[in-house]
Design an enzyme around this catalytic site. Structure first.
Site, mmCIF file in Angstrom:
data_model
loop_
_atom_site.group_PDB
_atom_site.id
_atom_site.type_symbol
_atom_site.label_atom_id
_atom_site.label_comp_id
_atom_site.label_asym_id
_atom_site.label_seq_id
_atom_site.Cartn_x
_atom_site.Cartn_y
_atom_site.Cartn_z
ATOM 1 N N CYS A 42 0.817 -1.204 0.000
ATOM 2 C CA CYS A 42 0.000 0.000 0.000
ATOM 3 C C CYS A 42 0.861 1.269 0.000
ATOM 4 C CB CYS A 42 -0.873 0.047 1.242
ATOM 5 S SG CYS A 42 -1.825 -1.429 1.472
ATOM 6 N N ASN A 102 -1.442 1.729 5.879
ATOM 7 C CA ASN A 102 -0.566 0.726 5.274
ATOM 8 C C ASN A 102 -0.116 -0.198 6.401
ATOM 9 O OD1 ASN A 102 1.394 -0.709 3.969
ATOM 10 N ND2 ASN A 102 2.806 0.998 3.695
ATOM 11 N N GLY A 103 -0.251 -1.509 6.223
ATOM 12 C CA GLY A 103 0.178 -2.446 7.259
ATOM 13 C C GLY A 103 -0.990 -3.262 7.782
ATOM 14 N N GLU A 138 7.742 -14.394 -11.862
ATOM 15 C CA GLU A 138 7.216 -13.110 -11.396
ATOM 16 C C GLU A 138 6.546 -12.317 -12.508
ATOM 17 O OE1 GLU A 138 9.861 -11.024 -7.981
ATOM 18 O OE2 GLU A 138 10.954 -11.461 -9.804
ATOM 19 N N LYS A 149 12.529 -14.826 -11.657
ATOM 20 C CA LYS A 149 12.261 -13.715 -12.573
ATOM 21 C C LYS A 149 11.194 -14.108 -13.587
ATOM 22 C CE LYS A 149 13.459 -10.691 -11.236
ATOM 23 N NZ LYS A 149 14.097 -10.804 -9.968
ATOM 24 N N ARG A 207 5.046 0.228 -6.098
ATOM 25 C CA ARG A 207 4.998 -0.625 -4.916
ATOM 26 C C ARG A 207 4.039 -1.792 -5.088
ATOM 27 N NH1 ARG A 207 6.585 2.679 -0.275
ATOM 28 N NH2 ARG A 207 5.251 1.495 1.105
ATOM 29 N N HIS A 227 17.016 -36.514 -9.071
ATOM 30 C CA HIS A 227 16.393 -37.085 -7.878
ATOM 31 C C HIS A 227 14.909 -36.727 -7.788
ATOM 32 C CE1 HIS A 227 20.253 -38.466 -6.561
ATOM 33 N NE2 HIS A 227 20.751 -37.258 -6.766
ATOM 34 N N GLU A 252 17.164 -17.690 -9.077
ATOM 35 C CA GLU A 252 16.769 -16.316 -9.398
ATOM 36 C C GLU A 252 16.188 -16.242 -10.820
ATOM 37 O OE1 GLU A 252 16.104 -13.609 -8.124
ATOM 38 O OE2 GLU A 252 16.443 -12.024 -9.585
ATOM 39 N N LYS A 308 6.334 -4.339 -4.394
ATOM 40 C CA LYS A 308 7.763 -4.034 -4.381
ATOM 41 C C LYS A 308 8.302 -4.052 -2.964
ATOM 42 C CE LYS A 308 11.629 -2.595 -6.166
ATOM 43 N NZ LYS A 308 12.362 -3.648 -6.893
ATOM 44 N N TRP A 343 -3.010 -2.669 -1.448
ATOM 45 C CA TRP A 343 -2.623 -4.037 -1.797
ATOM 46 C C TRP A 343 -3.329 -4.910 -0.782
ATOM 47 C CZ3 TRP A 343 0.437 -8.124 0.270
ATOM 48 C CH2 TRP A 343 0.884 -9.057 -0.683
#
Ligand code: G6P
Length: 614
Positions: free
Chosen positions: A2, A102-103, A493, A490, A27, A509, A486, A609, A78
């Site tokens: 947020c 926010n939170g 995402e 990427k 964000r 395996h 990574e 973000k 968000w």
């Protein structure tokens, strides 16, 4: 996560609040809203407009039904408590009170329960209850300021909030416990924002609220109070440097701009950590890490989330190989709840682009409380982690706007490699000659990244093919194993293609069962001492029909030319810096795949973000 922006002034605020929200888009959010106090014929009222989805939807709404006032708050949400609906979007109202938040308010269910006899709740959010509490306290006779501070004392959790109250004209209230909150000082106006970027066109003079602080803003002044309600002066930070870094320029996306910035950003990182002229890494003292002595450190504990955690995994190899320093890597959300056995001479380093990620911050505080020396490798030096850790180690990558981290990752790697060399030199595992040669390799990073960027066109062609896949694997060994993780992250995402990173030797395996005709397998294998082993794993999947993309160097490409249908040939680089250079290829591959699929590259669905909730 947020985003919050608020203006208390004397000129209309609506347009500027929406502009501020746009700067917070990076964000991540799923709805947006704005509220102002309007004055008509001497009568005031609290009005709002909200919309699901992108800020343009809100803009359209405001065009159709304008709002006008000189005091207002706005928010990008968000979703945490409650679905993505216009009703759940902020600002929330209760009586005369409007709030953005926010939170998370952890005890909101019990607070709500306590008010349920007297109040009607319109949303499923934790935020609305706070507005009701303030309004209720005012009905009981408190002033706006008293009601605000009284309410704060009852909230548990992590929050940044902004409040306006109809009838308490000219005042805005704000508080911070957990997520950051910046106050911008203007001329005849003052502002609140989730970060300085939101306020960048409004003010360069910023006060960062400390944990537990709250404040009252008017057009002419700001008064900050600490958690015990004592008036307190907080330092004003003068924001320098160009906020142009927060503009896209000629690039189609922030992510592409940030990928292309990496020759420069890694150079900035290096400037901080090495003395290129004398071919030396800087010592702890030269780095401003007074009191840190790698000779006395027995263990390094790296703690991070997401991409930063993969940078930490790469660094584990470096700290162990170059400095013979045992190194643990923990995902922050697991770290503190597993009650780790901590030993006194451990140096705990949080790795975080934003310096605000809730889990990483909690892990850092846990280490501090348990008496460890703490450091943070961070991009935002004004962040909470940078202020709380014993040692702040900057990566100097500049503002990163794309949700999928790119330039912060390579700068994290560059800084961590430099630190591992510093540790190795201090501990006597690297002599002057070896240090000189390692530092020389470091100084080539920006140039090698530049050369690797020239592969963009070829990678774009491969990305077209990759974009038709349902699922992909990334394989690597040694330092290239975390890079494989990574690479898969990427791709997931931003293109939403399912991808997994695996240690090349581990695939057989289990996951090899998933390889079928045409499954894309991206193998990261420069021609180092592990090359042949990785190539054996490449052959294991190739014979089972995998469509292999090999990322290697000229020597590796020559060796494997008949084994992989697609080869990305990187410049010849030293083994030690290879993961930093090879990172560019996996970023470009994910980027072009996503562009081909038409996804929202800079703000992928469901992602944020700066993750300021657990
Ligand atoms: C979010 C972002 C990731 C980032 C992670 C950690 O999930 O989407 O890109 O790697 O947070 O963020 P930090 O700011 O702590 O590095």
């Amino acid at each position: 996560m947020c985003g919050i922006i608020g203006i208390v002034g004397s000129k209309p605020v609506a347009g500027r609040l929406i502009d501020g929200l746009k700067r917070l888009e990076y964000r991540g959010y799923d709805s947006a809203g704005i509220a102002v106090i309007e004055e008509t014929d001497g009568l005031s009222s609290l009005v709002r407009r909200r919309a699901k989805g992108k800020i343009v939807n809100l803009e359209e709404r405001v065009k159709l039904e304008p709002v006008d006032g000189v005091l207002g708050i706005a928010h990008t949400r968000w979703a945490t408590h409650g679905a993505v609906t216009e009703t759940n979007a902020h600002p929330h109202f209760a009586g005369r009170v409007g709030i953005v938040h926010n939170g998370i308010i952890e005890n909101f269910t019990e607070l709500r329960e306590a008010l349920k006899e007297t109040r009607t709740f319109n949303t499923q959010t934790d935020t609305e209850v706070v507005a009701h509490m303030i309004d209720e306290a005012m009905r009981a006779g408190m002033s706006g300021q008293e009601a605000f501070s009284h309410t704060l004392k009852q909230l548990r959790g992590a929050f940044a909030i902004g409040v306006v109250i109809d009838g308490v004209e000219g005042q805005m209230f704000t508080a911070r416990k957990g997520p950051p909150l910046a106050i911008g000082i203007g001329d005849g106006e003052n502002y609140i924002g989730s970060d300085a970027i939101a306020l960048s066109t409004l003010s360069k003079k910023i006060i960062y609220l400390e944990e537990g602080d709250w404040a009252v803003l008017t057009a002419d002044g700001v008064q900050v109070y600490d958690a015990d309600d004592n008036p307190i002066e907080r330092e004003i930070t003068h924001i320098t440097g160009s906020m142009a870094a927060a503009e896209k320029g000629n690039y189609r996306h922030f992510m592409l701009k940030e990928i292309y910035e990496q020759p420069e950003t890694t150079a900035h990182t290096l400037t901080h950590y090495i003395d290129a002229f004398n071919h030396k890494v800087k010592t702890e003292d030269e780095l401003g890490l007074k009191g840190l002595d790698f000779n006395r450190v027995e263990r390094v504990s790296l703690i991070a989330c997401g991409t930063a955690a993969y940078a930490a995994y790469v660094a584990k190899y470096w700290f162990e190989q170059l400095a013979s320093l045992p190194c643990d890597v923990d995902v922050a959300s697991e770290f503190r709840y597993r009650k780790p056995a901590l030993s006194g001479n451990t140096l705990a380093i949080a790795v975080s682009q934003s310096g605000e990620t809730a889990d990483t911050l909690a892990a850092l505080r846990y280490c501090k409380q348990n008496g460890l020396q703490t450091g943070v490798l961070v991009n935002v030096l004004s962040s909470t982690m940078a202020r709380e850790a014993d040692y702040a180690m900057p990566i100097n990558a500049g503002p990163e706007i794309g949700v999928a981290s790119t330039k912060a990752f390579t700068s994290q790697l560059t800084a961590l490699l430099s630190l591992a060399i510093t540790a190795g030199a201090q501990r006597g595992f690297i002599d002057a000659e070896a240090e000189k040669s390692l530092v020389e390799s470091l100084t080539h990073i920006p140039r090698h990244i530049n050369e690797t960027l020239k592969l963009d066109g070829a990678i774009e062609e491969l990305a077209q093919k990759l974009s038709t896949a349902k699922s992909a694997f990334y394989l690597g060994r040694g330092v290239h194993y975390p890079l494989a993780l990574e690479g898969a992250l990427k791709l997931k995402e931003i293109s939403y293609i399912h991808a997994e990173g695996y240690a090349a030797g581990e695939l057989k395996h289990g996951p090899i069962a998933l390889i079928e005709e045409g499954t894309p397998v991206i193998v990261i294998a420069p021609s180092d001492e592990l090359f042949e082993k990785t190539i054996s794993n490449l052959q294991e999947v190739a014979t089972r029909g995998a469509n292999v993309i090999l990322i290697t160097d000229a020597k590796g490409a020559k060796y494997a030319k008949d084994m992989a249908p697609h080869i990305i040939t990187c410049p010849d680089v030293s083994d030690i810096t290879a993961p930093i250079i090879y990172a560019i290829t996996i970023q470009l591959l994910a980027y072009h795949t996503a562009v081909h699929l038409g996804t929202d590259v800079d703000q992928p669905r469901n992602l944020a973000k700066s993750v300021t909730v657990e």
